[in-house]
Design a protein around this motif. Structure first.
Motif, PDB file in Angstrom:
ATOM      1  N   VAL A  98       0.854  -1.187   0.000  1.00 28.27           N
ATOM      2  CA  VAL A  98       0.000   0.000   0.000  1.00 28.27           C
ATOM      3  C   VAL A  98       0.886   1.231   0.000  1.00 28.27           C
ATOM      4  O   VAL A  98       1.751   1.381   0.869  1.00 28.27           O
ATOM      5  N   GLY A  99       0.691   2.122  -0.971  1.00 31.65           N
ATOM      6  CA  GLY A  99       1.492   3.333  -1.042  1.00 31.65           C
ATOM      7  C   GLY A  99       0.634   4.565  -1.166  1.00 31.65           C
ATOM      8  O   GLY A  99      -0.476   4.522  -1.726  1.00 31.65           O
ATOM      9  N   HIS A 100       1.133   5.679  -0.635  1.00 29.82           N
ATOM     10  CA  HIS A 100       0.431   6.954  -0.706  1.00 29.82           C
ATOM     11  C   HIS A 100       1.258   7.962  -1.499  1.00 29.82           C
ATOM     12  O   HIS A 100       2.447   8.145  -1.244  1.00 29.82           O
ATOM     13  N   CYS A 118       3.820  -9.942  -4.301  1.00 29.65           N
ATOM     14  CA  CYS A 118       2.669  -9.103  -3.960  1.00 29.65           C
ATOM     15  C   CYS A 118       1.371  -9.909  -3.889  1.00 29.65           C
ATOM     16  O   CYS A 118       1.015 -10.603  -4.840  1.00 29.65           O
ATOM     17  N   LEU A 119       0.658  -9.756  -2.789  1.00 28.55           N
ATOM     18  CA  LEU A 119      -0.701 -10.271  -2.698  1.00 28.55           C
ATOM     19  C   LEU A 119      -1.677  -9.300  -3.359  1.00 28.55           C
ATOM     20  O   LEU A 119      -2.696  -9.703  -3.909  1.00 28.55           O
ATOM     21  N   SER A 120      -1.364  -8.021  -3.267  1.00 31.71           N
ATOM     22  CA  SER A 120      -2.166  -6.974  -3.896  1.00 31.71           C
ATOM     23  C   SER A 120      -1.350  -5.695  -3.887  1.00 31.71           C
ATOM     24  O   SER A 120      -0.310  -5.600  -3.208  1.00 31.71           O
ATOM     25  N   VAL A 121      -1.835  -4.700  -4.627  1.00 24.95           N
ATOM     26  CA  VAL A 121      -1.220  -3.375  -4.588  1.00 24.95           C
ATOM     27  C   VAL A 121      -2.332  -2.333  -4.516  1.00 24.95           C
ATOM     28  O   VAL A 121      -3.346  -2.432  -5.211  1.00 24.95           O
ATOM     29  N   THR A 122      -2.135  -1.353  -3.633  1.00 28.64           N
ATOM     30  CA  THR A 122      -3.090  -0.257  -3.477  1.00 28.64           C
ATOM     31  C   THR A 122      -2.365   1.060  -3.670  1.00 28.64           C
ATOM     32  O   THR A 122      -1.355   1.322  -3.007  1.00 28.64           O
ATOM     33  N   ALA A 123      -2.878   1.888  -4.579  1.00 28.43           N
ATOM     34  CA  ALA A 123      -2.310   3.201  -4.850  1.00 28.43           C
ATOM     35  C   ALA A 123      -3.262   4.266  -4.323  1.00 28.43           C
ATOM     36  O   ALA A 123      -4.343   4.477  -4.881  1.00 28.43           O
ATOM     37  N   LEU A 124      -2.877   4.908  -3.228  1.00 28.55           N
ATOM     38  CA  LEU A 124      -3.668   5.984  -2.636  1.00 28.55           C
ATOM     39  C   LEU A 124      -3.133   7.329  -3.122  1.00 28.55           C
ATOM     40  O   LEU A 124      -1.944   7.616  -3.006  1.00 28.55           O
ATOM     41  N   ASN A 125      -4.013   8.154  -3.674  1.00 31.85           N
ATOM     42  CA  ASN A 125      -3.661   9.522  -4.073  1.00 31.85           C
ATOM     43  C   ASN A 125      -2.436   9.537  -4.992  1.00 31.85           C
ATOM     44  O   ASN A 125      -1.500  10.308  -4.788  1.00 31.85           O
ATOM     45  N   ALA A 126      -2.461   8.679  -5.994  1.00 35.93           N
ATOM     46  CA  ALA A 126      -1.347   8.599  -6.945  1.00 35.93           C
ATOM     47  C   ALA A 126      -1.488   9.678  -8.017  1.00 35.93           C
ATOM     48  O   ALA A 126      -2.559  10.250  -8.224  1.00 35.93           O
ATOM     49  N   PRO A 213      -4.151  -8.201  -7.787  1.00 39.03           N
ATOM     50  CA  PRO A 213      -5.315  -7.353  -7.502  1.00 39.03           C
ATOM     51  C   PRO A 213      -4.884  -5.928  -7.183  1.00 39.03           C
ATOM     52  O   PRO A 213      -3.953  -5.717  -6.406  1.00 39.03           O
ATOM     53  N   SER A 214      -5.568  -4.966  -7.791  1.00 41.10           N
ATOM     54  CA  SER A 214      -5.126  -3.579  -7.708  1.00 41.10           C
ATOM     55  C   SER A 214      -6.291  -2.673  -7.326  1.00 41.10           C
ATOM     56  O   SER A 214      -7.397  -2.799  -7.866  1.00 41.10           O
ATOM     57  N   LEU A 215      -6.004  -1.738  -6.431  1.00 46.96           N
ATOM     58  CA  LEU A 215      -6.996  -0.757  -5.989  1.00 46.96           C
ATOM     59  C   LEU A 215      -6.404   0.642  -6.152  1.00 46.96           C
ATOM     60  O   LEU A 215      -5.293   0.910  -5.684  1.00 46.96           O
ATOM     61  N   PHE A 216      -7.155   1.522  -6.811  1.00 45.87           N
ATOM     62  CA  PHE A 216      -6.758   2.913  -6.990  1.00 45.87           C
ATOM     63  C   PHE A 216      -7.797   3.786  -6.292  1.00 45.87           C
ATOM     64  O   PHE A 216      -8.983   3.713  -6.611  1.00 45.87           O
ATOM     65  N   MET A 217      -7.338   4.614  -5.367  1.00 42.49           N
ATOM     66  CA  MET A 217      -8.273   5.374  -4.545  1.00 42.49           C
ATOM     67  C   MET A 217      -7.706   6.763  -4.257  1.00 42.49           C
ATOM     68  O   MET A 217      -6.518   6.909  -3.965  1.00 42.49           O
TER      69      MET A 217
END
Length: 281
Positions: A98-100, A118-126, A213-217
């Motif tokens: 998880v990165g911000h 990686c199990l997943s990657v989450t991009a916060l405020n990219a 699995p990828s999440l962009f938020m």
């Protein structure tokens, strides 16, 4: 938001390369990567929110906190390799990443280079494919830093992150960020921010290669890491998730932690279930 205190760390240490890190809790690992000018202390809400079910791993990015400087002209790969060294040191085979902000770019770079970790990657405020106006603005800030000054534009940065004027209910959070920004290593900040300013297209044409699995938020009112950017990134990744948090700005991991957690928890759970199913197949 009152300034929170993390639970006691299970382990604190320093890698051979000088990277400072901390571990909290037990369970499936999550690595949190902070943004430019911050350090691992900024993840306290996430430590508290995930420590009961996960091993939470935080660390100081190169040039920040207690970690060493990056090279004079660093690349995203250099920061991604710092994550790999940390996982190797901890004997972590796979983790949620998880990165911000700048940390989101590092998280994506790591996931592209080492999907097996990686199990997943989450991009916060990219950031992604800035407009010409946005690009000129961020490069102007780099030039200002390169010309010298007492601090890395703390007041202007806080205004972008929290609004101008800063709403009274966000003052405590803004003061925490002011303390971290004011204490950052100037060379570390400059080198990292210069990379951040020039990396908005680093993943253009590559995101369709993401294999996890990828999440962009992002926040509804984030002027520089806009909802359109996160939506465009998610659209480029097969099966990716896209979320916008109503009313939030750039530091939503602090100001909107409950909403961030409400989105992250089910996403991480689904990613773990997917990984377990693949292993059982």
């Amino acid at each position: 938001m009152p300034e929170l205190q993390p639970p006691p760390a299970r382990e604190r240490g320093v890698l051979a390369d000088g990277t400072s890190y901390a571990l909290y809790g037990q369970g499936t690992p999550i690595v949190f990567i902070h943004g430019v000018g911050m350090q691992q202390d900024v993840w306290v809400p996430q430590i508290i929110g995930f420590v009961r079910e996960h091993t939470v791993i935080t660390f100081d990015m190169l040039g920040h906190g207690q970690s060493p400087l990056p090279s004079e002209q660093p690349t995203l790969a250099e920061y991604a390799e710092q994550v790999r060294r940390l996982l190797d040191h901890l004997n972590v085979i796979k983790a949620h990443i998880v990165g911000h902000s700048m940390g989101a770019l590092v998280a994506l770079e790591f996931a592209l280079r080492a999907p097996e970790r990686c199990l997943s990657v989450t991009a916060l405020n990219a950031v992604y494919c800035r407009s010409q106006e946005q690009l000129e603005s961020v490069k102007g800030r780099v030039r200002s830093l390169q010309m010298g000054g007492a601090e890395p534009g703390v007041d202007a940065t806080l205004a972008r992150w929290f609004g101008d004027p800063i709403p009274p209910y966000l003052d405590t959070t803004a003061q925490l960020c002011r303390r971290l920004l004011s204490g950052v290593n100037r060379q570390g900040y400059l080198r990292t921010y210069a990379l951040f300013a020039n990396s908005d297209r680093a993943h253009e044409g590559r995101l369709d290669q993401l294999q996890v699995p990828s999440l962009f938020m992002t926040g509804e009112f984030d002027p520089n890491s806009t909802p359109a950017m996160s939506e465009a990134m998610a659209a480029a990744v097969p099966g990716a998730c896209f979320r916008v948090l109503a009313g939030e700005r750039h530091m939503m991991s602090l100001t909107g932690a409950p909403q961030v957690h409400a989105e992250l928890h089910p996403f991480l759970g689904a990613a773990e279930a997917r990984a377990n199913n693949l292993e059982a197949a």
